[in-house]
Design an enzyme around this catalytic site. Structure first.
Site, PDB file in Angstrom:
ATOM      1  N   GLY A  51       3.491   2.214  10.986  1.00 27.17           N
ATOM      2  CA  GLY A  51       3.249   1.356  12.146  1.00 27.17           C
ATOM      3  C   GLY A  51       3.021  -0.101  11.769  1.00 27.17           C
ATOM      4  O   GLY A  51       3.672  -0.995  12.293  1.00 27.17           O
ATOM      5  N   ALA A  52       2.106  -0.317  10.832  1.00 25.61           N
ATOM      6  CA  ALA A  52       1.762  -1.685  10.475  1.00 25.61           C
ATOM      7  C   ALA A  52       0.922  -1.687   9.205  1.00 25.61           C
ATOM      8  O   ALA A  52       0.503  -0.619   8.742  1.00 25.61           O
ATOM      9  CB  ALA A  52       0.969  -2.339  11.602  1.00 25.61           C
ATOM     10  N   HIS A  72      -6.457  -2.070  15.213  1.00 23.90           N
ATOM     11  CA  HIS A  72      -6.689  -1.305  13.983  1.00 23.90           C
ATOM     12  C   HIS A  72      -6.474  -2.193  12.752  1.00 23.90           C
ATOM     13  O   HIS A  72      -7.335  -2.265  11.863  1.00 23.90           O
ATOM     14  CB  HIS A  72      -5.751  -0.094  13.960  1.00 23.90           C
ATOM     15  N   GLU A  73      -5.328  -2.862  12.714  1.00 32.27           N
ATOM     16  CA  GLU A  73      -5.036  -3.685  11.529  1.00 32.27           C
ATOM     17  C   GLU A  73      -6.019  -4.849  11.432  1.00 32.27           C
ATOM     18  O   GLU A  73      -6.474  -5.194  10.347  1.00 32.27           O
ATOM     19  CB  GLU A  73      -3.597  -4.205  11.560  1.00 32.27           C
ATOM     20  N   GLU A 113       0.856  -1.192   0.000  1.00 31.16           N
ATOM     21  CA  GLU A 113       0.000   0.000   0.000  1.00 31.16           C
ATOM     22  C   GLU A 113       0.889   1.238   0.000  1.00 31.16           C
ATOM     23  O   GLU A 113       1.856   1.281   0.761  1.00 31.16           O
ATOM     24  CB  GLU A 113      -0.906   0.022   1.231  1.00 31.16           C
ATOM     25  N   GLU A 136      -2.222  -3.918   7.011  1.00 31.72           N
ATOM     26  CA  GLU A 136      -3.317  -4.880   7.174  1.00 31.72           C
ATOM     27  C   GLU A 136      -3.427  -5.938   6.081  1.00 31.72           C
ATOM     28  O   GLU A 136      -4.538  -6.434   5.833  1.00 31.72           O
ATOM     29  CB  GLU A 136      -4.630  -4.095   7.246  1.00 31.72           C
ATOM     30  N   ASN A 137      -2.333  -6.337   5.419  1.00 32.24           N
ATOM     31  CA  ASN A 137      -2.411  -7.338   4.352  1.00 32.24           C
ATOM     32  C   ASN A 137      -3.317  -8.500   4.766  1.00 32.24           C
ATOM     33  O   ASN A 137      -3.252  -8.971   5.900  1.00 32.24           O
ATOM     34  CB  ASN A 137      -1.013  -7.919   4.087  1.00 32.24           C
TER      35      ASN A 137
HETATM   36  N1  B3K Z   1      -2.898   0.991   5.681  1.00 33.20           N
HETATM   37  C1  B3K Z   1      -1.591   1.123   6.261  1.00 33.20           C
HETATM   38  C2  B3K Z   1      -0.870   2.358   5.859  1.00 33.20           C
HETATM   39  C3  B3K Z   1      -0.173   2.279   4.574  1.00 33.20           C
HETATM   40  C4  B3K Z   1       0.668   3.506   4.332  1.00 33.20           C
HETATM   41  C5  B3K Z   1       1.270   3.526   2.971  1.00 33.20           C
HETATM   42  N2  B3K Z   1       2.107   4.691   2.758  1.00 33.20           N
HETATM   43  C6  B3K Z   1      -1.648   1.039   7.748  1.00 33.20           C
HETATM   44  C7  B3K Z   1      -2.927   1.396   8.369  1.00 33.20           C
HETATM   45  O1  B3K Z   1      -3.402   2.502   8.308  1.00 33.20           O
HETATM   46  O2  B3K Z   1      -3.533   0.530   8.921  1.00 33.20           O
HETATM   47 ZN    ZN Z   2      -5.377   1.800   8.782  1.00 29.74          ZN
END
Ligand code: B3K
Ligand code: ZN
Length: 879
Positions: A268-269, A304-305, A128, A271-272
């Site tokens: 931070g992390a 969150h993830e 992402e 969510e794959n």
């Molecule tokens: N969705 C990811 C963030 C990706 C950032 C890319 N530059 C983490 C999150 O918001 O859960």
């Molecule tokens: Zn997020």
């Protein structure tokens, strides 16, 4: 720069793709120097678009070497395709066809931490927003969703663990000590949710039984030396899974859920699907290595993830302009989760603090954008506090408008209607409207307009008529590209207090708190049967992300602090009082006048310290003075030295006046007990360490001695870290050698723990006694790594973002330093560079001398060959 001048793309230009992808089969052969990727994709024409003839298939891909490409088994010759630095264009001859593309990539040389890259001895991915195009040529856009099957081949000895999304469907040993694992993810997903991990990892395992009785395997993978630091993340994961079932009726959908911790990660992390990848700092914790704040951050980020599995993965974004659809909603979900797990009011205070200190700043600066931006140059620049935190506030307002049950009806409809789809913010709002029969037309302006709205509130009391009239005017300042603004629908929660501090009924039903729906430029609300002049409590619970002006006297604020039935507003009144007093002192510092602290603040803080009925975490929040950043926002021309001086004066005066109480509370809470990362215990430690933070401000040894004793006897990282940073920032001269000794001992003890050393770096970088020289010296430390985002953030980020007096040193040395670092990092990792540059973007708010110095370094940066990330930030800042 990729092109001569990176171009903006616009939401209004959105079009569906010409082709869809049904299945994606990837084979990764991980080698010592390069990795071979073989991708087999099944396409079909998007028949909902009109085509005179079959359109070309435009795939995106960068930083890779194309080995071969075939369509339906026919190897394409160079004449049959077009290739450029960022694209591969093919000409299909059928409406349905299959491509096989072979390309080589070099993850070991990938310093951007986007796409496939290596981190210590492992391989991992971050796709992402647009990282997948660094892996293979693809339709790398979130509305193209397909079923992925992924085979990973690698040396078995060095990479015994091979992971991807979904369920493992095959494992096989190959020749030459290599092995293969194939994963299949049955849920259609966009490429940004793809993940791959390979390494010598260990895992902790647990299980979770879902509400329908399915058993899910949970695994957290880490490098072997971190295996003892996974328990808290596992507990947090199980709590999140249960909460999402109970509160949203959302069940996990695969047989396995995995988390992997990596040291080199830009945020931070991530969510794959089924395989979350985490920055190690957001997953690893043991009482002796992590502070309470880290424990709480882990709980929130794991949640969150995990929550993204529904809000983001099962229902995803149509395009990146819709980012807040998944992020704002998911931040709202994780905030509610944390509020349920800990103290609701304290969580609200923390979130509002973050919003007002940082998002309001963003919303008033050169990068201001609506939560759904209408254009961008580089999407990575839009993972902002606005999209995330203000986005969550917008979702919270909907929640408050339709009520708890109405909101659940709305989310049920949204998930049911759009499962497996890529949708828009408008689809979310529509589901809320349809489920509740409400009209959110005016409310939609929150999605399209930037800037923080302002509510100016005045009132009148007519004793004869026993009538109280509250007049509310709304406005919103201009932001780049949006000179005039349309009206907002602003829910303003309020109540009235009588002279005894009792809540007054607002209508015949006896209600004492209600929401006024502000929809006009100016509106007057009349309350009848009001038998004395009331004091209004406005914007309860921070019911809308706005600035609210009402002419409260200091006595009013002290009164609200003591009696308001709304816990949030009690805290907010305390903040308003402190701001009012500090800003008055800032004026005095500027005029060179003598500083005297208004006794109302001393009395108010004394009362708070003595109030046993208050939650201790709340007491600590009440005692926290507004940050320098937030105070800076109150000034037209920021005078950071005067702010620092006035704030320090207030802190020291409070410490002196309340010393006995502070020592008493400190001693009462300084008891030896086993560490638990639970709300009550965290509250006690937070309050204790807040008291210590005041006591070390005194130019005497009391605080220093307490801090030293605490450091020596600390049984957990929270107390040890707090004591060390108190020693480092203490005023009395006796603290210096003690601080040096503690810092040295700490570094020796934790030399091998990269996350702990990061806290050691940031404590020193943020300490106002340390100037730029200290930061430069620390950059030479053996534990420092000039490419690692956590390290850069903990030194450069902490110095420029938190050590304001030194960063803004009049010599301009801080600015030159940051510019050099930004230029160096931009060539390696543009996303990191674009985060670090942020403190320079607000140059217009400073005095002329600093303005010029900052502008000069921004122009110097502009002379370099830049990534689109830095290009966008610098050009918008200078505009
Ligand atoms: N969705 C990811 C963030 C990706 C950032 C890319 N530059 C983490 C999150 O918001 O859960
Ligand atoms: Zn997020």
């Amino acid at each position: 720069m990729k092109d001569a001048q990176p171009r903006a793309i616009y939401l209004k230009d959105y079009q569906q793709p010409d082709y869809w992808i049904e299945t994606t089969h990837l084979v990764f052969d991980l080698g010592d120097e390069s990795t071979r990727v073989t991708s087999t994709l099944k396409f079909h024409l998007n028949t909902s678009k009109k085509h005179d003839q079959l359109p070309p298939l435009e795939l995106v891909g960068t930083d890779m070497e194309l080995i071969s490409v075939a369509i339906d088994g026919q190897v394409q010759t160079k004449e049959q395709y077009q290739i450029s630095k960022e694209r591969l264009i093919l000409q299909p001859v059928f409406e349905q066809f299959e491509t096989v593309i072979v390309n080589d990539i070099k993850p070991q040389e990938n310093t951007s931490l986007e796409g496939l890259y290596s981190s210590s001895s492992m391989f991992c991915t971050q796709c992402e927003a647009e990282g997948f195009r660094k892996i293979t040529y693809y339709l790398d856009r979130p509305d193209v969703m397909s079923v992925f099957t992924t085979t990973v081949i690698a040396d078995k000895e060095r990479f015994p663990v091979l992971l991807s999304n979904g369920n493992a469907i095959e494992r096989k040993d190959l020749d030459n000590g290599r092995h293969l694992v194939t994963w299949n993810d049955p849920f259609k997903k966009p490429a940004y949710l793809f993940a791959l991990v390979a390494g010598k990892l260990e895992f902790v395992e647990d299980t979770f039984t879902t509400m329908s009785g399915r058993e899910v395997t949970l695994r957290i993978f880490v490098e072997p030396h971190n295996i003892t630091k996974c328990d808290h993340a596992m507990v947090s994961l199980k709590k999140s899974m249960r909460w999402d079932e109970e509160v949203y009726g959302r069940e996990y959908d695969l047989d396995i859920f995995m988390i992997v911790a990596v040291d080199d990660f830009n945020m931070g992390a991530m969510e794959n699907k089924g395989l979350n990848i985490f920055n190690s700092s957001c997953v690893l914790a043991r009482p002796d290595t992590a502070t309470d704040a880290t424990f709480q951050r882990i709980e929130a980020i794991v949640a969150h993830e995990y929550f993204h599995n529904w809000s983001g993965n099962r229902v995803t974004c149509r395009d990146w302009f819709q980012l807040s659809l998944k992020e704002g909603f998911t931040v709202f979900r994780d905030a509610e989760f944390s509020a349920d797990m800990n103290s609701r009011t304290v969580k609200r205070v923390e979130d509002v603090n973050l919003l007002r200190s940082h998002q309001f700043v963003e919303d008033a600066g050169p990068m201001a954008h609506p939560i759904r931006p209408d254009s961008f140059i580089e999407i990575n620049n839009f993972y902002t506090l606005t999209v995330y935190e203000k986005g969550a506030e917008v979702v919270r307002m909907i929640h408050n408008i339709v009520g708890k049950e109405g909101f659940r009806k709305g989310t049920d409809l949204y998930f049911e209607r759009h499962d497996g789809q890529a949708v828009t913010c408008d689809d979310f709002v529509k589901a809320m409207e349809d489920a509740n029969g409400v009209d959110l037309t005016l409310f939609r302006n929150w999605y399209s307009q930037a800037g923080t709205p302002v509510l100016d509130v005045t009132d009148e009391y007519d004793e004869d008529a026993q009538e109280y009239r509250l007049t509310v005017k709304q406005s919103c300042p201009a932001t780049p590209g949006q000179e005039t603004k349309k009206l907002f629908h602003i829910p303003l929660e309020m109540g009235l207090l009588d002279g005894e501090g009792e809540p007054m009924p607002l209508d015949k039903s006896g209600l004492t708190t209600k929401v006024l729906d502000i929809k006009q430029p100016e509106e007057t609300f009349v309350f009848t049967g009001v038998d004395e002049r009331p004091l209004p409590s406005l914007l309860r619970g921070f019911s809308a992300p706005v600035h609210l002006n009402y002419d409260y006297s200091r006595e009013d604020l002290v009164f609200l602090m003591s009696y308001d039935e709304d816990g949030f507003n009690r805290w907010d009144s305390c903040q308003r009082l402190a701001i009012d007093i500090i800003m008055e002192l800032v004026g005095k510092v500027q005029k060179g006048e003598e500083l005297v602290l208004d006794s109302s603040l001393i009395e108010a803080f004394g009362k708070v310290l003595a109030d046993d009925s208050l939650d201790k975490a709340m007491v600590a929040e009440l005692l926290h003075l507004p940050s320098e950043t937030y105070l800076a926002e109150q000034m037209e021309v920021i005078d950071i030295d005067a702010i620092h001086q006035a704030r320090q004066f207030v802190k020291q005066s409070l410490a002196a006046a309340l010393k006995d109480q502070l020592v008493a509370v400190y001693n009462e809470l300084n008891i030896d007990k086993p560490y638990k990362p639970e709300a009550d215990d965290i509250a006690e430690r937070t309050l204790k360490n807040t008291c210590l933070g005041y006591l070390v401000e005194l130019d005497e040894e009391t605080g220093v001695q307490l801090a030293q004793a605490q450091y020596a006897g600390a049984g957990n990282m929270t107390d040890s870290m707090a004591a060390m940073s108190c020693l480092a920032s203490a005023e009395h001269a006796s603290s210096r050698p003690l601080a040096e000794k503690a810092l040295q001992e700490f570094a020796d003890k934790w030399a091998e723990d990269t996350n702990v050393i990061d806290m050691w770096f940031s404590t020193q970088a943020a300490c106002h006694h340390n100037g730029l020289e200290k930061v430069k010296e620390l950059m030479q430390h053996k534990a420092f790594d000039k490419k690692n985002p956590n390290k850069m953030r903990s030194l450069v980020g902490a110095f420029c973002g938190r050590n304001l007096v030194n960063f803004h040193d009049k010599s301009g040395s801080g600015y030159e330093f940051l510019a050099d670092e930004v230029i160096r990092i931009d060539a390696l990792n543009p996303q990191l560079a674009a985060r670090l540059i942020n403190p320079l973007t607000r140059w217009k708010r400073y005095d002329e001398e600093r303005r010029e110095l900052m502008q000069k370094v921004l122009k110097r940066i502009q002379q370099h060959e830049l990534s689109s990330d830095i290009f966008e930030v610098v050009s918008k800042s200078l505009a």
